[in-house]
Design an enzyme around this catalytic site. Structure first.
Site, PDB file in Angstrom:
ATOM      1  N   ARG A  11       0.858  -1.180   0.000  1.00 39.94           N
ATOM      2  CA  ARG A  11       0.000   0.000   0.000  1.00 39.94           C
ATOM      3  C   ARG A  11       0.895   1.231   0.000  1.00 39.94           C
ATOM      4  NH1 ARG A  11      -4.336   2.925   0.419  1.00 39.94           N
ATOM      5  NH2 ARG A  11      -4.407   4.686   1.835  1.00 39.94           N
TER       6      ARG A  11
ATOM      7  N   HIS B  31       0.835   4.814   1.270  1.00 36.64           N
ATOM      8  CA  HIS B  31       0.030   5.558   2.243  1.00 36.64           C
ATOM      9  C   HIS B  31       0.688   6.907   2.508  1.00 36.64           C
ATOM     10  CE1 HIS B  31      -3.006   5.664   5.515  1.00 36.64           C
ATOM     11  NE2 HIS B  31      -2.123   6.476   6.072  1.00 36.64           N
TER      12      HIS B  31
ATOM     13  N   CYS C 112     -11.566  11.856   7.515  1.00 35.15           N
ATOM     14  CA  CYS C 112     -11.038  11.064   6.406  1.00 35.15           C
ATOM     15  C   CYS C 112     -11.080   9.590   6.803  1.00 35.15           C
ATOM     16  CB  CYS C 112      -9.601  11.491   6.076  1.00 35.15           C
ATOM     17  SG  CYS C 112      -8.434  11.244   7.431  1.00 35.15           S
TER      18      CYS C 112
ATOM     19  N   CYS D 259      -8.161   7.736   6.499  1.00 35.45           N
ATOM     20  CA  CYS D 259      -6.738   7.392   6.460  1.00 35.45           C
ATOM     21  C   CYS D 259      -6.324   6.458   7.594  1.00 35.45           C
ATOM     22  CB  CYS D 259      -5.884   8.652   6.494  1.00 35.45           C
ATOM     23  SG  CYS D 259      -6.188   9.758   5.102  1.00 35.45           S
TER      24      CYS D 259
ATOM     25  N   ASP E 190      -4.558  16.990  -6.503  1.00 36.20           N
ATOM     26  CA  ASP E 190      -3.623  16.024  -5.912  1.00 36.20           C
ATOM     27  C   ASP E 190      -2.216  16.419  -6.341  1.00 36.20           C
ATOM     28  OD1 ASP E 190      -2.156  13.786  -5.036  1.00 36.20           O
ATOM     29  OD2 ASP E 190      -3.813  12.413  -5.460  1.00 36.20           O
TER      30      ASP E 190
ATOM     31  N   ARG F   6       0.662  14.916  -5.201  1.00 33.55           N
ATOM     32  CA  ARG F   6       1.636  13.896  -4.813  1.00 33.55           C
ATOM     33  C   ARG F   6       2.524  13.437  -5.963  1.00 33.55           C
ATOM     34  NH1 ARG F   6      -2.501  10.043  -1.591  1.00 33.55           N
ATOM     35  NH2 ARG F   6      -3.797  10.755  -3.331  1.00 33.55           N
TER      36      ARG F   6
END
Length: 357
Positions: free
Chosen positions: A212, A214, A228, A230, A289, A291
């Site tokens: 994953r 994260h 959220c 998360c 986003d 990222r």
């Protein structure tokens, strides 16, 4: 004279910007003085004006200019000028949607144009500094006493930092959901922010690793925020890896989809005012986003992992790993029940960001 490491060159100016000082950004023979818009003070504006050869202007993202209706074109970034220069009140209003101004300034006098290569690099640098994506710029004078950074160093920073990641520490850390676990820390060569890998069990090189990606979430992971999912995803993925027998959770230092914790809290304020999670980012001037998944790919390579089963609801993560030569053989759904505080957040991720919920 030895050439300055681009990572160190950028890190130094980031520190200057975050404390409210000006820096000099150059492209060939042309250079600009830059202040981070959110750190501007009356004093720093006065100093900038005294050292520059032009009136200060504001550089903002095209996204922010669009939501302010200053510019409806598709420019990546815009330059905003005003007759006689910009004052702090206008700067605050334009750069920060949370500005406490009671009466909006007159925006009709503003002149908006597309940003050039140099100005766009100022926005990139503000983002790297984890500040609002807006900058005050002016043409630099010949005797400016400020730290220098090149446009090429700014633009290469993220890729170089990711490529330079190395393992710097590793330890066994028994977890509540996986007693046989260890944590591996990765650091870029400039000593920047570390990314972590939580490795559950013993990896089998002949089997695609269950993984994953994260992004760190202080509010969800540590505080148990209900805004959220998360925290549930973090602990749930470790539990699933333990059931499977092994797995890797890459804990990436990209808080708030890459905008940083302070800006994420600003986005929360905007959400409380009625914006959804995507529109709040756009109001701040960010993309939905921000990222970068090159660090994740480099971490996997250093761990000897090339084929993975990816636990995610986000198809962009699958595409990003594939782009960086990691073979995603399967997307594993990773869904948890909503609550009254995050149901809108989850719905927005599905409808606007393509999450498979």
């Amino acid at each position: 004279m030895s050439k300055v490491d681009p990572l160190i060159e950028v890190d130094r100016v980031i520190s200057e910007l975050r404390r409210g000082a000006s820096v000099r950004i150059h492209l060939g023979e042309v250079s600009l003085l830059m202040l981070a818009a959110e750190a501007v003070s009356l004093e720093s504006l006065t100093v900038l004006a005294s050292e520059a050869k032009s009136l200060p202007a504001l550089v903002m993202t095209g996204t922010r200019a669009n939501v302010l209706s200053l510019d409806k074109s598709d420019h990546q970034a815009c330059v905003v000028k005003a007759p006689g220069g910009l004052n702090k009140a206008i700067i605050d209003y334009l750069a920060n949607p949370l500005s406490a101004l009671e009466t909006p300034p007159d925006l009709t006098v503003l002149q908006v144009s597309a940003a050039g290569h140099l100005e766009q690099a100022c926005i990139t640098l503000a983002k790297l500094s984890r500040l609002l994506p807006a900058a005050i710029v002016a043409t630099a004078g010949p005797a400016t006493d400020a730290l220098n950074v090149s446009v090429s160093a700014i633009e290469a920073y993220m890729d170089i930092a990711a490529d330079s990641l190395r393992v710097v520490s590793e330890a066994r850390v028994p977890l509540e959901a996986a007693e046989h676990a260890r944590v591996v820390a990765f650091r870029p060569r400039d000593g920047g922010i570390e990314h972590l890998a939580i490795i559950v069990g013993e990896l089998n090189p002949d089997v695609p690793a269950l993984i994953r990606l994260h992004s760190e979430c202080f509010t969800g992971d540590l505080m148990g925020s209900l805004r959220c999912d998360c925290g549930n995803q973090l602990r749930g993925s470790i539990s699933e890896m333990n059931k499977f027998g092994s797995g890797i959770l890459l804990y990436l230092a990209q808080e708030g989809r890459g905008i940083g914790l302070v800006n994420k809290l600003r986005a929360y304020q905007l959400q409380d005012a009625g914006y959804d999670t995507v529109d709040a980012n756009l109001q701040l001037g960010f993309d939905s986003d921000e990222r970068n998944y090159l660090p994740a790919a480099q971490m996997l390579r250093l761990l000897g992992v090339k084929r993975v089963r990816l636990m995610t609801n986000n198809p962009l993560k699958v595409a990003a790993l594939a782009q960086h030569d990691i073979d995603v053989v399967e997307r594993v759904a990773h869904i948890f029940p909503s609550n009254e505080h995050n149901v809108g957040y989850l719905r927005t991720k599905a409808t606007k960001s393509g999450h498979m919920l």
